[in-house]
Write a protein that holds these residues in place. Structure first.
Motif, mmCIF file in Angstrom:
data_model
loop_
_atom_site.group_PDB
_atom_site.id
_atom_site.type_symbol
_atom_site.label_atom_id
_atom_site.label_comp_id
_atom_site.label_asym_id
_atom_site.label_seq_id
_atom_site.Cartn_x
_atom_site.Cartn_y
_atom_site.Cartn_z
ATOM 1 N N HIS A 32 1.136 -0.976 0.391
ATOM 2 C CA HIS A 32 -0.211 -0.240 0.304
ATOM 3 C C HIS A 32 1.227 1.420 0.034
ATOM 4 C CE1 HIS A 32 -4.031 -1.769 0.254
ATOM 5 N NE2 HIS A 32 -3.613 -2.658 1.168
ATOM 6 N N GLN A 33 1.543 1.081 0.567
ATOM 7 C CA GLN A 33 2.930 2.331 0.778
ATOM 8 C C GLN A 33 3.522 2.274 -0.575
ATOM 9 O OE1 GLN A 33 2.378 -0.412 3.187
ATOM 10 N NE2 GLN A 33 2.890 0.947 5.112
ATOM 11 N N LYS A 34 3.897 1.587 -0.643
ATOM 12 C CA LYS A 34 4.601 1.001 -2.729
ATOM 13 C C LYS A 34 4.130 2.323 -3.475
ATOM 14 C CE LYS A 34 7.758 -1.922 -4.932
ATOM 15 N NZ LYS A 34 8.482 -2.685 -4.924
ATOM 16 N N SER A 35 2.401 1.556 -3.017
ATOM 17 C CA SER A 35 1.786 2.047 -4.411
ATOM 18 C C SER A 35 1.320 3.768 -4.162
ATOM 19 C CB SER A 35 -0.215 1.334 -4.343
ATOM 20 O OG SER A 35 -0.852 2.123 -5.082
ATOM 21 N N GLY A 36 1.437 4.014 -3.153
ATOM 22 C CA GLY A 36 1.291 5.651 -2.850
ATOM 23 C C GLY A 36 0.595 6.065 -1.063
ATOM 24 N N SER A 37 -0.146 5.219 -1.048
ATOM 25 C CA SER A 37 -1.246 5.295 0.019
ATOM 26 C C SER A 37 -0.441 6.416 0.901
ATOM 27 C CB SER A 37 -1.958 4.001 0.033
ATOM 28 O OG SER A 37 -2.040 3.546 -0.736
ATOM 29 N N SER A 38 -0.843 7.396 1.644
ATOM 30 C CA SER A 38 -0.296 8.555 2.783
ATOM 31 C C SER A 38 -0.674 7.644 3.729
ATOM 32 C CB SER A 38 -0.883 9.729 2.090
ATOM 33 O OG SER A 38 -1.927 9.866 1.740
ATOM 34 N N ARG A 39 -1.972 7.009 3.835
ATOM 35 C CA ARG A 39 -2.159 6.611 5.553
ATOM 36 C C ARG A 39 -2.302 5.301 5.422
ATOM 37 N NH1 ARG A 39 -6.179 10.344 9.312
ATOM 38 N NH2 ARG A 39 -6.956 11.643 7.217
ATOM 39 N N VAL A 40 -1.763 4.349 5.978
ATOM 40 C CA VAL A 40 -1.314 2.590 6.095
ATOM 41 C C VAL A 40 -1.103 2.589 7.495
ATOM 42 C CG1 VAL A 40 -0.883 0.675 5.038
ATOM 43 C CG2 VAL A 40 -0.447 2.636 3.852
ATOM 44 N N LEU A 41 -2.167 1.550 8.175
ATOM 45 C CA LEU A 41 -2.531 1.589 9.270
ATOM 46 C C LEU A 41 -1.886 0.142 9.562
ATOM 47 C CD1 LEU A 41 -4.770 3.791 11.191
ATOM 48 C CD2 LEU A 41 -2.572 3.768 11.521
ATOM 49 N N GLU A 42 -0.895 -0.943 10.054
ATOM 50 C CA GLU A 42 -0.254 -2.331 10.176
ATOM 51 C C GLU A 42 -0.653 -2.880 11.215
ATOM 52 O OE1 GLU A 42 3.646 -1.784 6.920
ATOM 53 O OE2 GLU A 42 3.956 -1.040 8.308
ATOM 54 N N LEU A 43 -1.335 -3.663 11.177
ATOM 55 C CA LEU A 43 -2.059 -4.442 12.013
ATOM 56 C C LEU A 43 -0.929 -4.902 12.838
ATOM 57 C CD1 LEU A 43 -5.613 -4.949 11.847
ATOM 58 C CD2 LEU A 43 -4.440 -3.104 13.083
ATOM 59 N N HIS A 44 -0.567 -5.643 12.127
ATOM 60 C CA HIS A 44 0.553 -6.500 11.710
ATOM 61 C C HIS A 44 1.971 -6.699 11.971
ATOM 62 C CE1 HIS A 44 -3.399 -9.792 11.430
ATOM 63 N NE2 HIS A 44 -3.153 -8.988 12.391
ATOM 64 N N GLY A 45 2.242 -4.853 11.765
ATOM 65 C CA GLY A 45 3.713 -4.710 11.365
ATOM 66 C C GLY A 45 3.697 -4.965 10.207
ATOM 67 N N SER A 46 5.804 -5.248 10.176
ATOM 68 C CA SER A 46 6.306 -4.746 8.500
ATOM 69 C C SER A 46 7.296 -5.900 8.286
ATOM 70 C CB SER A 46 6.919 -3.589 8.578
ATOM 71 O OG SER A 46 7.019 -3.375 6.839
ATOM 72 N N ILE A 47 7.175 -6.628 7.108
ATOM 73 C CA ILE A 47 8.344 -8.221 7.120
ATOM 74 C C ILE A 47 9.468 -6.863 6.813
ATOM 75 C CG2 ILE A 47 7.776 -8.656 4.834
ATOM 76 C CD1 ILE A 47 8.112 -11.231 5.623
ATOM 77 N N LEU A 48 9.195 -5.778 6.386
ATOM 78 C CA LEU A 48 10.561 -5.253 5.626
ATOM 79 C C LEU A 48 11.477 -4.166 6.958
ATOM 80 C CD1 LEU A 48 8.808 -3.571 2.980
ATOM 81 C CD2 LEU A 48 10.310 -5.169 3.170
ATOM 82 N N LYS A 49 11.005 -4.129 8.139
ATOM 83 C CA LYS A 49 10.894 -4.439 9.645
ATOM 84 C C LYS A 49 11.827 -4.727 10.176
ATOM 85 C CE LYS A 49 8.377 -0.054 9.041
ATOM 86 N NZ LYS A 49 6.895 1.177 9.862
ATOM 87 N N ILE A 50 13.106 -4.827 11.174
ATOM 88 C CA ILE A 50 13.045 -5.784 12.006
ATOM 89 C C ILE A 50 13.547 -5.065 13.084
ATOM 90 C CG2 ILE A 50 14.749 -6.712 10.577
ATOM 91 C CD1 ILE A 50 17.227 -5.282 11.192
ATOM 92 N N LYS A 51 13.634 -5.839 14.359
ATOM 93 C CA LYS A 51 13.552 -5.071 15.976
ATOM 94 C C LYS A 51 14.433 -6.052 16.531
ATOM 95 C CE LYS A 51 9.611 -6.714 18.183
ATOM 96 N NZ LYS A 51 7.740 -6.305 18.379
ATOM 97 N N CYS A 52 15.515 -5.752 17.333
ATOM 98 C CA CYS A 52 15.646 -6.456 18.413
ATOM 99 C C CYS A 52 15.126 -7.347 19.412
ATOM 100 C CB CYS A 52 16.495 -5.721 19.339
ATOM 101 S SG CYS A 52 18.035 -6.751 20.539
ATOM 102 N N THR A 53 15.043 -8.377 19.435
ATOM 103 C CA THR A 53 14.655 -9.320 20.855
ATOM 104 C C THR A 53 14.372 -8.792 22.174
ATOM 105 O OG1 THR A 53 15.819 -10.619 20.625
ATOM 106 C CG2 THR A 53 14.000 -11.323 19.643
ATOM 107 N N VAL A 54 15.796 -7.509 22.449
ATOM 108 C CA VAL A 54 15.567 -7.267 24.258
ATOM 109 C C VAL A 54 15.911 -6.035 23.735
ATOM 110 C CG1 VAL A 54 17.247 -7.629 26.044
ATOM 111 C CG2 VAL A 54 17.374 -9.077 24.330
#
Length: 240
Positions: free
Chosen positions: A103-125
């Motif tokens: 949706h963001q790649k398409s250009g939608s300006s307001r996108v709420l990702e309920l289940h997060g994003s596979i394109l982002k990472i985070k530390c487990t700690v």
């Protein structure tokens, strides 16, 4: 297809789209369920858990790295593009269960990702978070603090990010129209979102080739794919 609401189009000022795996499948992204739900003889739904990750982080990351490659290469389809184009004619908010960023790649300006994003990472700690669009040099990847990194997605059994959830509810309580596109509405709590809209007297449209858990509650049901149906929906706004 959308003839029953042609005269109502002018009254729809705020639209919330609730989207699911079906709209992304049309861009070549496999779904968890059905024939696409197996990966190297592993059940994808069994891999998408915190327990599976800690038991075998290398295996889970192998699966996510394959998914990431597929998703990074994927392009928005006509369904995504129609939703983006609708912003020219109404206030549009996308509440998505998808983690692919299309949706963001398409250009939608307001996108709420309920289940997060596979394109982002985070530390487990620690609090480290980052968007990564390239391959990792190690598997599993580790944070600078020495702990495992994981995809910033919501796995089965984990709560949704409450800030995203609350913002979604806020917009749904304000919308005139909700379009539920490409989701079977079997995953909780996203499947209760149409109920909030209904309570607010919003008009509900379902776009899905098959019946869903809530088809009987819809004001209009379109038995077609998002890529086919949503451009026709957009054309009504262009005419008004």
């Amino acid at each position: 297809m959308f003839e029953p609401i042609r005269e109502q189009i002018k009254d729809f000022r705020k639209i919330v789209f609730v989207t699911g795996a079906g709209i992304s499948q049309e861009s070549g992204i496999p779904t968890f369920r059905g024939k696409d739900g197996l990966w190297r003889n592993y059940d994808a739904m069994q891999l998408a858990t915190i327990d599976a990750f800690y038991q075998n982080p290398k295996l889970v990351w192998e699966w996510y790295n394959e998914r990431r490659k597929n998703i990074i290469a994927a392009e928005p389809n006509f369904g995504h593009i129609a939703i983006t184009e609708l912003e020219k004619y109404a206030e549009v908010v996308v509440v998505t269960q998808n983690i692919d960023g299309l949706h963001q790649k398409s250009g939608s300006s307001r996108v709420l990702e309920l289940h997060g994003s596979i394109l982002k990472i985070k530390c487990t700690v620690c609090d480290f978070r980052e968007e990564i669009l390239t391959e990792f040099s190690e598997n599993p990847p580790y944070c600078k603090c020495g702990n495992l990194l994981r995809p910033e997605v919501v796995w089965f059994g984990e709560p949704l990010p409450q800030d995203v959830w609350q913002e979604s509810i806020k917009h749904i309580n304000q919308c005139d129209l909700m379009v539920i596109a490409g989701t079977s509405l079997v995953v909780s709590p996203a499947n209760i979102l149409p109920i909030y809209a209904k309570q607010n007297k919003a008009f509900l449209i379902e776009v899905n080739p098959k019946d869903t858990e809530m088809s009987s509650e819809m004001d209009l049901v379109i038995r077609d794919t998002s890529a086919n149906a949503l451009p026709k929906f957009l054309s009504l706004f262009k005419e008004k």
